[in-house]
Design a protein around this motif. Structure first.
Motif, PDB file in Angstrom:
ATOM      1  N   VAL A  53      17.158  50.279-136.191  1.00  0.00           N
ATOM      2  CA  VAL A  53      15.864  49.752-135.530  1.00  0.00           C
ATOM      3  C   VAL A  53      14.490  50.040-136.445  1.00  0.00           C
ATOM      4  O   VAL A  53      14.907  50.916-137.372  1.00  0.00           O
ATOM      5  CB  VAL A  53      15.620  50.845-134.344  1.00  0.00           C
ATOM      6  N   ARG A  54      13.650  49.674-136.088  1.00  0.00           N
ATOM      7  CA  ARG A  54      12.208  49.748-136.858  1.00  0.00           C
ATOM      8  C   ARG A  54      11.198  50.015-135.804  1.00  0.00           C
ATOM      9  O   ARG A  54      10.849  49.532-134.945  1.00  0.00           O
ATOM     10  CB  ARG A  54      12.179  48.473-137.728  1.00  0.00           C
ATOM     11  N   VAL A  55      10.448  51.125-136.189  1.00  0.00           N
ATOM     12  CA  VAL A  55       9.515  51.820-135.326  1.00  0.00           C
ATOM     13  C   VAL A  55       8.415  51.621-136.161  1.00  0.00           C
ATOM     14  O   VAL A  55       7.948  51.583-137.101  1.00  0.00           O
ATOM     15  CB  VAL A  55       9.701  53.115-134.921  1.00  0.00           C
ATOM     16  N   ARG A  68      12.314  53.437-140.097  1.00  0.00           N
ATOM     17  CA  ARG A  68      13.296  52.405-139.830  1.00  0.00           C
ATOM     18  C   ARG A  68      14.677  53.282-140.172  1.00  0.00           C
ATOM     19  O   ARG A  68      14.336  54.157-141.013  1.00  0.00           O
ATOM     20  CB  ARG A  68      13.345  51.112-140.679  1.00  0.00           C
ATOM     21  N   GLY A  76      12.940  56.996-129.640  1.00  0.00           N
ATOM     22  CA  GLY A  76      11.422  56.666-129.530  1.00  0.00           C
ATOM     23  C   GLY A  76      11.298  55.967-128.126  1.00  0.00           C
ATOM     24  O   GLY A  76      12.068  55.920-127.324  1.00  0.00           O
ATOM     25  N   THR A  93       4.019  53.650-129.800  1.00  0.00           N
ATOM     26  CA  THR A  93       4.504  52.904-130.864  1.00  0.00           C
ATOM     27  C   THR A  93       5.428  51.654-130.283  1.00  0.00           C
ATOM     28  O   THR A  93       5.494  51.375-129.196  1.00  0.00           O
ATOM     29  CB  THR A  93       5.604  53.645-131.569  1.00  0.00           C
ATOM     30  N   MET A  95       9.249  49.516-130.894  1.00  0.00           N
ATOM     31  CA  MET A  95      10.666  49.690-131.538  1.00  0.00           C
ATOM     32  C   MET A  95      11.245  48.238-131.553  1.00  0.00           C
ATOM     33  O   MET A  95      11.076  47.397-130.650  1.00  0.00           O
ATOM     34  CB  MET A  95      11.392  50.639-130.787  1.00  0.00           C
TER      35      MET A  95
END
Length: 475
Positions: A53-55, A68, A76, A93, A95
């Protein structure tokens, strides 16, 4: 739920607690794409079991990566579900799943319940401890400052694009007009009586510039009627391309009486070139005016950056909203022409002027008109209506686009909420408008929408109430 027990986030929980969590949550598989978006209501906590995942967080139109991870336990979402009013919580944020992921999803209400049941002292201290409250307030204030800066940067970039594009388009058109003016002047200079003829035409051109009347004083129907009449008259007098020439003459308030003098001055043989020469001269004046308006708007916007961020500065400028609306429409002229948009000005000129910031109100009109033009997609009508009332002035921006669905209408003034595709909108235009109208000017802003008609109604007090208002909007 043995897999949860090995994650750092849940390490130390009893078997019964892990089973309780597992029973309230669920495992979801997510393909590549967004898991949740910043600004949406915070409904769940997401914990990565496997995948990547990428936040990210947004600053204006930019998506900034926070981190990430492909490590199980990265999480998150609704991390503050146990604090304050849960109905006011939003994701701070975003995700994104970078590849197929398996996520444990725990509803925010369930997370709040277990934290309060299992760790009541921690929750109590976080809610009541003065030092924690001060830290949290400071963090919120810093977040607000960062958001304001991001909003300002994004809005300024967006707004500068309009006058810059108008100036570029006017400069290109000026080059063409100057070239045509030279060619026409060479033809008019031929002949024995050319000096006298040119002196007479120069006097007429000067007279034409002095008689200019703003086109904004005419309704759309009146403009069309005058253009049709003038084009027909030019055709009758064998002046070519009368339909192309008529709009400029009408825009500066000239009629067939003046053109008759031009034809009488030069005679039938030079009628075409004489009318064109005067037309080109007037177009040059109008284009130079556009360049001046555009560059002045850029200077005003740049000057307003410092003023916009000054807390507590008073709004003492007395402004006519019609002048501001016309100036904003001028910035969109290139887009209105290219996209074949009909603009209807329904102005109540008797409406009183308001006390406020011209630069900030222009920012409001820019955002509202830009949204309306996006809604109609290049073909349709845009109506700008003003009305004066006792103690206030209302400004209505109406488009005949598809409308805003009822289920999302209440969210349009929320920061970062956008109905446009990702990459096409920042979701801050209406939020900025609401902050300026309500928070800075003590007015109200409301949206009314149905298929074929969407209306943004702004009400401004003739005299601003003392002290800033809460930056909220009615929907």
């Amino acid at each position: 739920m043995a897999q949860l027990g090995v994650l750092p986030l849940f390490r130390g929980l009893t078997r019964a607690q892990l089973e309780g969590l597992g029973g309230q949550g669920q495992i979801e598989h997510r393909e590549e794409g967004w898991v949740y978006r910043q600004g949406e209501r915070a409904e769940s906590l997401f914990v990565l079991l496997d995948g990547e995942v990428r936040v990210t967080t947004r600053a204006g139109a930019d998506e900034i990566e926070v981190y990430r991870s492909d490590l199980p336990g990265a999480c998150g979402g609704a991390t503050q579900a146990h604090l304050g009013d849960p109905d006011r919580h939003v994701y701070t944020t975003s995700m994104q799943s970078l590849r197929t992921c398996r996520l444990f999803m725990l509803p925010a209400a369930a997370l709040a319940a277990v934290l309060r049941a299992w760790f009541p002292l921690m929750v109590h201290l976080q809610e009541q401890d003065p030092a924690h409250a001060v830290t949290r307030a400071a963090a919120q204030q810093e977040g607000d400052r960062l958001l304001t800066r991001a909003v300002l940067a994004s809005s300024l970039t967006h707004e500068l694009n309009n006058p810059a594009a108008a100036a570029r388009a006017a400069a290109v058109a000026l080059t063409n007009r100057v070239q045509r003016t030279r060619e026409t002047l060479n033809r008019l200079a031929d002949g024995e009586d050319s000096p006298d003829r040119l002196r007479a035409l120069l006097a007429l051109q000067k007279q034409a510039s002095g008689r200019a009347v703003p086109a904004a004083a005419l309704s759309g129907l009146e403009l069309a009627d005058r253009q049709d009449h003038l084009a027909g008259w030019l055709e009758e007098h064998r002046v070519r391309d009368g339909w192309d020439l008529a709009p400029t003459f009408v825009q500066v308030g000239l009629d067939t009486d003046f053109l008759a003098i031009v034809l009488e001055t030069v005679g039938p043989a030079m009628a075409n070139d004489a009318v064109r020469w005067v037309n080109y001269a007037l177009e040059t004046d109008l284009l130079l005016q556009e360049v001046g308006e555009a560059t002045a708007r850029i200077s005003t916007l740049l000057a307003s950056v410092k003023a916009y961020g000054e807390a507590g500065r008073d709004l003492q400028q007395l402004v006519d909203v019609h002048d501001l609306l016309d100036a904003t429409l001028l910035m969109f002229r290139w887009r209105l022409t290219d996209e074949h948009v009909e603009v209807v000005r329904d102005y109540d000129r008797s409406a009183a002027r308001v006390t406020g910031s011209a630069a900030e109100l222009n920012q409001v009109w820019t955002n509202l008109i830009d949204n309306a033009l996006d809604a109609i997609g290049g073909h349709g009508s845009l109506t700008i209506r003003t009305r004066g009332h006792v103690g206030q002035v209302t400004i209505e921006i109406v488009d005949d686009g598809p409308g805003i669905p009822e289920d999302i209408r209440a969210h349009v003034f929320e920061p970062f909420f956008s109905t446009k595709p990702i990459g096409d909108g920042t979701g801050i235009g209406l939020d900025v408008a609401a902050r300026i109208v309500v928070g800075r000017h003590g007015g109200t802003i409301d949206v009314q929408s149905e298929p074929g008609r969407t209306s943004l109604v702004v009400s401004l007090p003739v005299r601003r109430a003392a002290g800033p208002q809460a930056p909220s909007a009615t929907t």
